[in-house]
Design an enzyme around this catalytic site. Structure first.
Site, short mmCIF file in Angstrom:
data_model
loop_
_atom_site.label_atom_id
_atom_site.label_comp_id
_atom_site.label_asym_id
_atom_site.label_seq_id
_atom_site.Cartn_x
_atom_site.Cartn_y
_atom_site.Cartn_z
CD GLU A 144 13.83 -2.20 -3.72
OE1 GLU A 144 13.56 -1.89 -5.13
OE2 GLU A 144 14.91 -2.04 -3.49
CE LYS A 147 22.22 -0.22 -7.03
NZ LYS A 147 21.82 0.75 -5.96
CB SER A 149 22.36 -1.72 -11.73
OG SER A 149 22.56 -0.61 -12.52
CG HIS A 166 11.82 6.75 17.51
ND1 HIS A 166 10.39 7.51 17.25
CD2 HIS A 166 11.49 6.35 18.76
CE1 HIS A 166 9.71 7.61 18.44
NE2 HIS A 166 10.43 6.91 19.17
#
Ligand code: ARG
Length: 472
Positions: A291, A284, A278, A157
């Site tokens: 991804e 960033k 970014s 979890h």
């Protein structure tokens, strides 16, 4: 009469838009090598079986060899009006070899021809995919070997559950990729069967030798039913299932890398080479490689669902719907290859942030099961022990500490069975190494797993190595 190869029974030419709609040459030209190889084998068999003459065979082989060279050099012009790779090559052969070229398609249909092309192509791609997949499995083994001392909190979890060796976690992925390699082997074997000679669907009246073409093309088996030979796309479904399960595994791993790299975890740092910045926020560093791989799973699953959907309502045998089997397959192959190589590079350059991992154990109760087990070993039934340790956790939360930070007196109020050895018994290292059952996370078990994994990978390599082209 229409000008197409099959134009005999037609009075008019195909509508221009229909021609474009119908054509597959834009994507099936990638099969030119397999198509030519298949045609050469078919022609040799026809000559061997005395269906065409040796002289015709020589002209066909000469013509096809020259066409192959031209395509490889980029000198061949593919024409949409010739619909697909088969007719583009055949019509050029006829232009070059005359009547001999016109005999090539004896005892053959594009239905068994395209099936043979894709079988050959898929076999080659399975062989070529085995390399990056084996390499990735090896990378995981190397990383497991190199970081045998690092302990991470394993989660359920997404909450700290029990501590495990980092290597144990990596080896779980190794096992997944090992199964993927088994599935790849199955895909290869499902494609290793020759449909050539099935003709349009019912076989042929000519005295052909299907075993001969299969042998010439390196197929282990031949389809025993001509209808099945031209109708079957299971090998594509098998392969896309393999791709889907593999990318599902890669995607899960990427999800973990993304989490682990976030400042909330700070377990790892993905190398600059596999990250991007970014355009607006200067701070960033985004895990784009991970991804994108996670995102690519969508299109790969899509290709699997697409072929299943195309096939599910088709009567035997060939239907034009089946031309839709190729683009998804090709796209899956291209993307899976790219994902595997990028992922491998990302893992190879990964930095592990040991201090971040250590820090995560500060507010951690992943040793609570071990505390309960301690009481059980002193004779308390597990359910009682579970409750007592739950109370210990509650107390520690109240005191803003963890289980090791509690006083022995506090613990003895919960159960007189606690003695001062409890703190050593629930140290993270003791917890990990105490789990020594088969397949568990102790150092001994992890080492055993690593050795077994090395052995398994060696066997897998041995299967594929015989199919690798010998380097000259
Ligand atoms: N371009 C076709 C395909 O990819 C080749 C087979 C055509 N066969 C036929 N009967 N029209 O499926």
């Amino acid at each position: 009469m229409a000008k197409t190869m099959w134009g005999g029974r037609f009075n008019r030419d195909t509508d221009k838009l229909m021609e474009k709609f119908n054509a597959s040459i834009a994507f099936d030209k990638r099969l030119f090598r397999q198509d030519i190889k298949g045609s050469m084998a078919h022609a040799k068999m026809l000559a061997e079986c005395k269906i065409i003459s040796k002289k015709d065979l020589a002209l066909i082989i000469k013509g096809l060899s020259a066409i192959l060279k031209d395509i490889e050099k980029g000198k061949f012009i593919f024409k949409t009006e010739l619909e697909d790779i088969h007719m583009n090559i055949e019509s050029e052969l006829i232009r070059r070899a005359g009547d001999a070229g016109k005999k090539l398609h004896t005892a053959r249909s594009r239905n068994d021809q395209i099936a043979a092309d894709v079988h050959l192509y898929l076999k080659e791609e399975c062989v070529s995919l085995s390399k990056p997949l084996i390499s990735l499995a090896q990378t995981l083994l190397d990383l497991s070997n190199k970081n045998k001392d690092i302990i991470i909190p394993a989660m359920t979890h997404l909450q700290h559950a029990q501590p495990v060796y980092f290597s144990h976690h990596l080896l779980a992925y190794f096992s997944m990729f090992e199964r993927d390699l088994q599935r790849l082997k199955h895909s290869f074997e499902a494609a290793d069967i020759s449909p050539l000679g099935a003709g349009a669907l019912a076989g042929t009246t000519f005295p052909i030798d299907r075993k001969m073409t299969a042998d010439l093309l390196g197929f282990k088996n031949i389809y025993s039913n001509s209808l099945d030979a031209v109708s079957d796309r299971d090998y594509i479904v098998d392969f896309l299932s393999f791709c889907s399960i593999l990318i599902m595994h890669l995607s899960r791993f990427c999800e973990e890398l993304i989490l682990w790299q976030s400042s909330e975890f700070s377990f790892i740092e993905i190398d600059d080479a596999y990250s991007t910045g970014s355009s607006m926020m200067p701070q960033k560093k985004n895990p784009d490689a991970a991804e994108l791989i996670r995102g690519k799973s969508g299109r790969i699953f899509g290709h699997l669902i697409a072929i299943l959907t195309v096939m599910k309502g088709l009567p035997l045998a060939y239907n034009k719907d089946m031309q839709e089997d190729k683009e998804g397959l090709f796209d899956a192959i291209d993307n899976i290859k790219m994902c595997l190589s990028v992922f491998d590079g990302m893992i190879k350059t990964l930095k592990i942030n040991e201090s971040g991992i250590k820090k995560s154990f500060e507010n951690d109760f992943s040793n609570a099961t071990d505390m309960a087990d301690y009481l059980v070993k002193k004779g308390l039934p597990f359910r009682f022990a579970h409750k007592i340790c739950g109370q210990a956790v509650l107390l520690a939360i109240k005191k803003r500490t963890n289980l090791i930070g509690l006083d022995l007196d506090d613990l003895r109020k919960l159960s007189p069975l606690f003695e001062k050895d409890i703190f050593e018994k629930i140290s993270i290292k003791t917890c990990v190494n105490g789990r020594d059952s088969y397949g568990a996370t102790s150092a001994k078990q992890v080492l055993f797993q690593i050795n077994k994994a090395m052995e398994n990978l060696k066997n897998i390599k041995n299967f594929w190595i015989k199919y690798y082209p010998k380097s000259k």
